[in-house]
Scaffold this active site. Structure first.
Site, PDB file in Angstrom:
ATOM      1  N   GLY A   1       0.739 -20.805 -65.923  1.00  0.00           N
ATOM      2  CA  GLY A   1       1.628 -21.939 -65.709  1.00  0.00           C
ATOM      3  C   GLY A   1       1.829 -22.791 -66.942  1.00  0.00           C
ATOM      4  O   GLY A   1       1.850 -22.305 -68.076  1.00  0.00           O
ATOM      5  N   CYS A   2       1.969 -24.099 -66.705  1.00  0.00           N
ATOM      6  CA  CYS A   2       2.266 -25.030 -67.793  1.00  0.00           C
ATOM      7  C   CYS A   2       1.138 -25.101 -68.817  1.00  0.00           C
ATOM      8  O   CYS A   2       1.367 -25.407 -69.987  1.00  0.00           O
ATOM      9  CB  CYS A   2       2.530 -26.418 -67.216  1.00  0.00           C
ATOM     10  SG  CYS A   2       3.860 -26.464 -65.993  1.00  0.00           S
ATOM     11  N   ASN A   3      -0.069 -24.834 -68.397  1.00  0.00           N
ATOM     12  CA  ASN A   3      -1.233 -24.869 -69.282  1.00  0.00           C
ATOM     13  C   ASN A   3      -1.142 -23.850 -70.413  1.00  0.00           C
ATOM     14  O   ASN A   3      -1.729 -24.033 -71.480  1.00  0.00           O
ATOM     15  CB  ASN A   3      -2.492 -24.620 -68.446  1.00  0.00           C
ATOM     16  CG  ASN A   3      -3.698 -24.244 -69.272  1.00  0.00           C
ATOM     17  OD1 ASN A   3      -4.237 -25.061 -70.005  1.00  0.00           O
ATOM     18  ND2 ASN A   3      -4.125 -22.999 -69.159  1.00  0.00           N
TER      19      ASN A   3
END
Length: 363
Positions: A169-171
Protein backbone atom coordinates in the site's frame (compact mmCIF):
# COMPACT_ATOMS: atom_id res chain seq x y z
CA UNK A 1 15.23 -18.49 -13.57
CA UNK A 2 18.32 -19.19 -11.49
CA UNK A 3 19.47 -17.42 -8.34
CA UNK A 4 23.04 -17.81 -7.11
CA UNK A 5 24.27 -16.47 -3.77
CA UNK A 6 28.00 -16.21 -3.00
CA UNK A 7 28.95 -15.76 0.66
CA UNK A 8 32.31 -14.14 1.47
CA UNK A 9 34.07 -13.31 4.72
CA UNK A 10 33.09 -10.07 6.38
CA UNK A 11 36.57 -8.61 5.81
CA UNK A 12 36.41 -9.29 2.07
CA UNK A 13 32.88 -7.92 1.93
CA UNK A 14 33.87 -4.65 3.56
CA UNK A 15 36.86 -4.25 1.26
CA UNK A 16 35.13 -5.10 -2.01
CA UNK A 17 31.47 -4.21 -1.70
CA UNK A 18 30.98 -1.18 0.51
CA UNK A 19 30.08 2.20 -0.90
CA UNK A 20 31.95 5.46 -0.99
CA UNK A 21 29.27 7.78 0.42
CA UNK A 22 25.50 7.76 0.79
CA UNK A 23 23.13 6.61 -1.92
CA UNK A 24 21.86 9.33 -4.21
CA UNK A 25 18.83 9.67 -6.46
CA UNK A 26 20.21 10.23 -9.96
CA UNK A 27 16.96 10.51 -11.95
CA UNK A 28 13.18 10.56 -11.54
CA UNK A 29 10.43 9.65 -14.00
CA UNK A 30 6.64 9.61 -13.62
CA UNK A 31 3.74 8.44 -15.78
CA UNK A 32 -0.06 8.29 -15.68
CA UNK A 33 -2.73 6.76 -17.91
CA UNK A 34 -4.09 9.11 -20.58
CA UNK A 35 -7.64 8.69 -19.28
CA UNK A 36 -8.63 10.92 -16.36
CA UNK A 37 -11.75 11.86 -14.41
CA UNK A 38 -12.92 15.21 -13.08
CA UNK A 39 -13.66 14.89 -9.37
CA UNK A 40 -16.66 17.25 -9.53
CA UNK A 41 -18.49 15.13 -12.10
CA UNK A 42 -17.20 11.74 -10.99
CA UNK A 43 -20.14 10.98 -8.64
CA UNK A 44 -22.53 11.19 -11.60
CA UNK A 45 -20.34 8.87 -13.67
CA UNK A 46 -19.75 6.43 -10.81
CA UNK A 47 -23.39 5.96 -9.85
CA UNK A 48 -24.45 5.74 -13.49
CA UNK A 49 -21.84 3.17 -14.56
CA UNK A 50 -22.59 1.02 -11.49
CA UNK A 51 -26.37 1.18 -12.08
CA UNK A 52 -26.84 2.78 -8.67
CA UNK A 53 -28.60 6.03 -9.58
CA UNK A 54 -31.56 5.05 -7.42
CA UNK A 55 -29.38 5.41 -4.29
CA UNK A 56 -29.94 9.16 -4.14
CA UNK A 57 -28.87 9.74 -0.53
CA UNK A 58 -25.76 7.61 -0.98
CA UNK A 59 -24.87 9.52 -4.13
CA UNK A 60 -25.17 12.86 -2.35
CA UNK A 61 -22.97 11.56 0.46
CA UNK A 62 -20.38 10.51 -2.11
CA UNK A 63 -20.55 13.95 -3.72
CA UNK A 64 -19.84 15.57 -0.36
CA UNK A 65 -16.87 13.25 0.21
CA UNK A 66 -15.46 14.13 -3.23
CA UNK A 67 -15.96 17.85 -2.65
CA UNK A 68 -14.09 17.71 0.67
CA UNK A 69 -11.22 15.63 -0.71
CA UNK A 70 -9.38 18.61 -2.28
CA UNK A 71 -8.79 16.37 -5.32
CA UNK A 72 -9.41 17.99 -8.72
CA UNK A 73 -8.77 15.03 -10.99
CA UNK A 74 -7.43 11.49 -11.07
CA UNK A 75 -5.91 9.42 -13.85
CA UNK A 76 -7.30 5.89 -14.31
CA UNK A 77 -7.09 3.07 -16.80
CA UNK A 78 -10.80 2.54 -16.10
CA UNK A 79 -12.90 3.77 -18.98
CA UNK A 80 -16.61 3.46 -19.59
CA UNK A 81 -15.87 1.03 -22.40
CA UNK A 82 -13.78 -1.24 -20.17
CA UNK A 83 -16.39 -1.21 -17.40
CA UNK A 84 -19.26 -1.99 -19.75
CA UNK A 85 -17.23 -4.87 -21.16
CA UNK A 86 -16.68 -6.21 -17.61
CA UNK A 87 -19.92 -5.55 -15.67
CA UNK A 88 -18.79 -7.72 -12.74
CA UNK A 89 -16.40 -4.88 -11.83
CA UNK A 90 -19.33 -2.53 -11.28
CA UNK A 91 -21.15 -4.42 -8.53
CA UNK A 92 -20.06 -4.38 -4.92
CA UNK A 93 -19.51 -8.06 -4.22
CA UNK A 94 -19.69 -10.11 -7.42
CA UNK A 95 -16.78 -12.51 -7.89
CA UNK A 96 -14.43 -10.50 -10.09
CA UNK A 97 -10.89 -11.33 -8.98
CA UNK A 98 -10.07 -13.21 -12.20
CA UNK A 99 -11.21 -10.26 -14.32
CA UNK A 100 -9.20 -7.81 -12.26
CA UNK A 101 -6.11 -10.00 -12.31
CA UNK A 102 -6.18 -10.42 -16.09
CA UNK A 103 -6.15 -6.63 -16.51
CA UNK A 104 -3.71 -5.78 -13.72
CA UNK A 105 -1.06 -8.35 -14.60
CA UNK A 106 -0.78 -6.70 -18.01
CA UNK A 107 -1.27 -3.02 -17.14
CA UNK A 108 0.91 -2.65 -14.03
CA UNK A 109 4.23 -3.49 -15.79
CA UNK A 110 3.29 -1.41 -18.85
CA UNK A 111 2.60 1.69 -16.77
CA UNK A 112 5.80 1.04 -14.83
CA UNK A 113 7.73 0.91 -18.10
CA UNK A 114 6.59 4.43 -19.04
CA UNK A 115 8.00 5.93 -15.84
CA UNK A 116 11.15 3.82 -16.02
CA UNK A 117 11.93 4.96 -19.56
CA UNK A 118 11.62 8.60 -18.51
CA UNK A 119 13.97 8.06 -15.55
CA UNK A 120 16.49 6.20 -17.71
CA UNK A 121 16.39 8.98 -20.32
CA UNK A 122 17.04 11.64 -17.67
CA UNK A 123 19.84 9.56 -16.16
CA UNK A 124 21.52 9.51 -19.55
CA UNK A 125 23.41 6.25 -19.15
CA UNK A 126 23.03 2.97 -21.09
CA UNK A 127 20.26 0.72 -19.81
CA UNK A 128 22.87 -2.05 -19.60
CA UNK A 129 24.39 -0.28 -16.58
CA UNK A 130 21.33 -1.02 -14.43
CA UNK A 131 22.38 -3.73 -11.99
CA UNK A 132 19.31 -4.03 -9.74
CA UNK A 133 15.55 -3.66 -10.09
CA UNK A 134 13.18 -3.17 -7.14
CA UNK A 135 9.51 -3.04 -8.09
CA UNK A 136 6.39 -2.55 -5.98
CA UNK A 137 2.65 -2.51 -6.58
CA UNK A 138 -0.43 -2.94 -4.44
CA UNK A 139 -2.24 -4.98 -7.08
CA UNK A 140 -1.93 -7.86 -9.49
CA UNK A 141 0.00 -10.48 -7.51
CA UNK A 142 1.39 -12.93 -10.05
CA UNK A 143 4.36 -15.18 -10.75
CA UNK A 144 6.55 -14.51 -12.65
CA UNK A 145 5.93 -11.08 -11.17
CA UNK A 146 5.72 -7.55 -12.51
CA UNK A 147 9.48 -7.20 -11.96
CA UNK A 148 10.13 -10.06 -14.39
CA UNK A 149 7.70 -8.63 -16.94
CA UNK A 150 9.31 -5.19 -16.70
CA UNK A 151 12.75 -6.72 -17.20
CA UNK A 152 11.51 -8.08 -20.53
CA UNK A 153 9.69 -4.87 -21.51
CA UNK A 154 12.79 -2.75 -20.91
CA UNK A 155 15.30 -5.25 -22.26
CA UNK A 156 17.32 -5.29 -19.04
CA UNK A 157 20.25 -7.66 -18.69
CA UNK A 158 19.19 -11.18 -17.79
CA UNK A 159 21.60 -10.93 -14.85
CA UNK A 160 19.85 -7.91 -13.29
CA UNK A 161 19.11 -8.58 -9.62
CA UNK A 162 15.38 -8.22 -8.93
CA UNK A 163 13.21 -7.74 -5.87
CA UNK A 164 9.39 -7.66 -6.05
CA UNK A 165 7.19 -6.17 -3.31
CA UNK A 166 3.43 -6.70 -3.42
CA UNK A 167 0.57 -5.29 -1.35
CA UNK A 168 2.33 -2.85 0.96
CA UNK A 169 0.00 0.00 0.00
CA UNK A 170 0.95 3.60 0.70
CA UNK A 171 3.81 2.51 2.95
CA UNK A 172 5.71 1.02 0.02
CA UNK A 173 6.89 4.30 -1.51
CA UNK A 174 9.13 5.20 1.42
CA UNK A 175 10.05 1.54 1.90
CA UNK A 176 11.36 1.44 -1.67
CA UNK A 177 13.66 4.37 -0.94
CA UNK A 178 14.99 2.49 2.07
CA UNK A 179 15.53 -0.70 0.07
CA UNK A 180 17.22 1.14 -2.79
CA UNK A 181 19.54 2.88 -0.33
CA UNK A 182 20.50 -0.43 1.28
CA UNK A 183 21.11 -2.12 -2.08
CA UNK A 184 23.14 0.75 -3.53
CA UNK A 185 25.31 1.21 -0.45
CA UNK A 186 26.11 -2.48 -0.09
CA UNK A 187 26.89 -3.26 -3.74
CA UNK A 188 29.78 -1.25 -5.10
CA UNK A 189 28.97 0.36 -8.44
CA UNK A 190 25.29 -0.63 -8.27
CA UNK A 191 22.71 1.32 -10.22
CA UNK A 192 19.26 0.52 -8.87
CA UNK A 193 16.10 1.04 -10.90
CA UNK A 194 13.20 1.65 -8.51
CA UNK A 195 9.66 1.36 -9.91
CA UNK A 196 6.34 1.93 -8.13
CA UNK A 197 3.39 1.22 -10.42
CA UNK A 198 -0.16 1.46 -9.14
CA UNK A 199 -3.40 0.63 -10.94
CA UNK A 200 -6.23 0.81 -8.45
CA UNK A 201 -8.71 -1.20 -10.48
CA UNK A 202 -8.36 -3.67 -7.62
CA UNK A 203 -10.48 -1.48 -5.31
CA UNK A 204 -13.03 -0.19 -7.82
CA UNK A 205 -16.53 -1.54 -7.23
CA UNK A 206 -20.10 -0.38 -6.90
CA UNK A 207 -21.47 1.26 -3.74
CA UNK A 208 -22.64 -0.60 -0.66
CA UNK A 209 -25.01 0.80 1.95
CA UNK A 210 -23.36 -1.42 4.56
CA UNK A 211 -19.72 -0.50 3.79
CA UNK A 212 -19.48 3.27 3.78
CA UNK A 213 -15.67 3.35 3.80
CA UNK A 214 -15.90 1.92 0.27
CA UNK A 215 -16.98 5.40 -0.84
CA UNK A 216 -13.69 6.81 0.47
CA UNK A 217 -11.75 4.35 -1.69
CA UNK A 218 -13.80 5.31 -4.76
CA UNK A 219 -13.09 8.99 -4.10
CA UNK A 220 -9.43 8.82 -3.17
CA UNK A 221 -7.23 6.59 -5.33
CA UNK A 222 -5.70 7.23 -8.75
CA UNK A 223 -3.37 5.37 -11.11
CA UNK A 224 0.25 6.30 -11.69
CA UNK A 225 3.81 5.04 -11.78
CA UNK A 226 7.12 6.53 -10.71
CA UNK A 227 10.70 5.42 -11.19
CA UNK A 228 14.11 6.36 -9.81
CA UNK A 229 17.72 5.58 -10.57
CA UNK A 230 19.67 5.25 -7.30
CA UNK A 231 23.39 4.75 -6.80
CA UNK A 232 26.47 5.89 -4.91
CA UNK A 233 29.51 7.78 -6.18
CA UNK A 234 27.98 9.64 -9.15
CA UNK A 235 30.39 9.90 -12.04
CA UNK A 236 31.34 13.56 -12.58
CA UNK A 237 30.03 14.89 -15.86
CA UNK A 238 28.04 11.71 -16.51
CA UNK A 239 25.55 11.58 -13.63
CA UNK A 240 23.76 14.35 -11.74
CA UNK A 241 22.67 13.65 -8.15
CA UNK A 242 19.28 15.12 -7.23
CA UNK A 243 18.84 13.98 -3.62
CA UNK A 244 21.04 12.22 -1.07
CA UNK A 245 19.55 9.44 1.07
CA UNK A 246 21.12 9.95 4.49
CA UNK A 247 19.13 7.55 6.66
CA UNK A 248 15.89 5.58 6.75
CA UNK A 249 13.62 4.47 9.57
CA UNK A 250 10.26 2.80 10.05
CA UNK A 251 7.94 2.82 13.07
CA UNK A 252 4.81 0.83 13.92
CA UNK A 253 2.22 2.79 15.89
CA UNK A 254 0.84 0.37 18.51
CA UNK A 255 -2.79 -0.80 18.37
CA UNK A 256 -3.50 0.61 14.92
CA UNK A 257 -3.57 -2.53 12.78
CA UNK A 258 -7.37 -2.74 12.83
CA UNK A 259 -7.88 0.81 11.59
CA UNK A 260 -6.53 0.51 8.05
CA UNK A 261 -6.93 -2.82 6.26
CA UNK A 262 -7.05 -4.14 2.71
CA UNK A 263 -7.96 -7.76 2.05
CA UNK A 264 -7.89 -9.80 -1.16
CA UNK A 265 -11.26 -11.44 -1.70
CA UNK A 266 -13.15 -12.95 -4.64
CA UNK A 267 -14.66 -9.49 -5.12
CA UNK A 268 -11.21 -7.89 -5.41
CA UNK A 269 -9.27 -5.83 -2.86
CA UNK A 270 -11.51 -4.61 -0.04
CA UNK A 271 -10.70 -1.33 1.72
CA UNK A 272 -11.38 -0.53 5.37
CA UNK A 273 -10.28 2.77 6.93
CA UNK A 274 -11.50 4.11 10.25
CA UNK A 275 -12.01 7.80 10.95
CA UNK A 276 -9.29 7.59 13.60
CA UNK A 277 -6.43 7.20 11.09
CA UNK A 278 -5.63 10.94 10.72
CA UNK A 279 -5.64 11.30 14.52
CA UNK A 280 -3.23 8.40 15.00
CA UNK A 281 -0.84 9.96 12.49
CA UNK A 282 -0.95 13.49 13.88
CA UNK A 283 -0.54 12.27 17.48
CA UNK A 284 2.59 10.27 16.64
CA UNK A 285 4.29 12.16 13.83
CA UNK A 286 6.49 14.37 16.01
CA UNK A 287 7.87 11.47 18.05
CA UNK A 288 8.92 9.78 14.81
CA UNK A 289 10.56 12.97 13.58
CA UNK A 290 12.48 13.49 16.81
CA UNK A 291 13.92 9.96 16.64
CA UNK A 292 14.88 10.42 12.98
CA UNK A 293 16.42 13.90 13.15
CA UNK A 294 17.86 14.15 16.65
CA UNK A 295 21.18 12.57 15.56
CA UNK A 296 21.58 15.43 13.07
CA UNK A 297 20.67 18.23 15.48
CA UNK A 298 17.47 19.13 13.63
CA UNK A 299 14.40 20.13 15.65
CA UNK A 300 12.93 22.98 13.60
CA UNK A 301 10.46 21.27 11.27
CA UNK A 302 10.24 24.37 9.09
CA UNK A 303 13.97 24.23 8.37
CA UNK A 304 13.68 21.06 6.23
CA UNK A 305 11.86 20.25 3.00
CA UNK A 306 8.88 17.91 3.17
CA UNK A 307 7.71 14.94 1.10
CA UNK A 308 4.61 13.90 3.07
CA UNK A 309 2.47 11.11 1.69
CA UNK A 310 -1.01 12.69 1.40
CA UNK A 311 -3.15 9.75 2.45
CA UNK A 312 -6.00 12.24 2.50
CA UNK A 313 -6.56 15.94 3.01
CA UNK A 314 -7.32 15.48 6.72
CA UNK A 315 -3.88 13.92 7.23
CA UNK A 316 -2.10 16.79 5.47
CA UNK A 317 -4.04 19.40 7.44
CA UNK A 318 -3.43 17.56 10.72
CA UNK A 319 0.33 17.24 10.25
CA UNK A 320 0.64 20.87 9.19
CA UNK A 321 -1.28 22.09 12.25
CA UNK A 322 0.38 19.74 14.76
CA UNK A 323 3.91 20.67 13.70
CA UNK A 324 3.21 24.33 13.02
CA UNK A 325 4.44 24.06 9.44
CA UNK A 326 4.37 27.02 7.10
CA UNK A 327 1.83 26.52 4.27
CA UNK A 328 4.49 26.16 1.58
CA UNK A 329 6.10 23.19 3.36
CA UNK A 330 3.37 20.78 2.29
CA UNK A 331 2.52 22.51 -0.98
CA UNK A 332 3.99 19.72 -3.11
CA UNK A 333 1.98 17.09 -1.23
CA UNK A 334 -1.21 19.10 -1.68
CA UNK A 335 -0.52 19.68 -5.37
CA UNK A 336 0.00 15.98 -6.07
CA UNK A 337 -3.11 15.04 -4.11
CA UNK A 338 -5.09 17.64 -6.04
CA UNK A 339 -3.84 16.65 -9.47
CA UNK A 340 -3.61 12.88 -9.12
CA UNK A 341 -5.37 11.69 -5.95
CA UNK A 342 -3.71 9.17 -3.66
CA UNK A 343 -1.30 7.17 -5.84
CA UNK A 344 -0.41 4.81 -2.97
CA UNK A 345 3.26 3.76 -3.30
CA UNK A 346 4.00 6.07 -6.23
CA UNK A 347 2.73 9.14 -4.41
CA UNK A 348 5.86 10.11 -2.47
CA UNK A 349 7.98 9.78 -5.60
CA UNK A 350 5.63 12.10 -7.51
CA UNK A 351 5.98 14.57 -4.63
CA UNK A 352 9.76 14.19 -4.65
CA UNK A 353 9.67 15.11 -8.33
CA UNK A 354 7.54 18.19 -7.55
CA UNK A 355 9.99 19.29 -4.86
CA UNK A 356 12.91 18.97 -7.27
CA UNK A 357 11.07 20.94 -9.98
CA UNK A 358 10.25 23.74 -7.55
CA UNK A 359 13.85 23.78 -6.34
CA UNK A 360 15.05 24.27 -9.92
CA UNK A 361 12.62 27.16 -10.42
CA UNK A 362 13.82 28.84 -7.24
CA UNK A 363 17.52 28.64 -8.17
Amino acid sequence: MCTTVTVLTDTWSRREKRFEGHAKILAIGTATPANWVDQTTYPDFYFRITNSQHLLDHKEKFRRICNKSKIRKRHMILTEELLKKNPNLCTYNDASLNTRQDILVSEVPKLGKEAAMKAIKEWGRPISEITHLVFCTTSGVDMPGADFQLTKLLGLNSSVKRLMMYQQGCNAGAAMLRLAKDVAENNKGARVLVVCSEVMLSVFRGPSLQQEDNLLAQCLFGDGSAALIVGTDPRPGLETPLFELISAAQTIIPNTDSHLKLHVREMGLTFHCSKAVPTFITQNVEDCLVKAFEPYGISDWNSIFWVLHPGGNAIVDGVEETLGLAPEKLRASRDVLSGYGNLTSACVLFILDEVRKKSKKDE
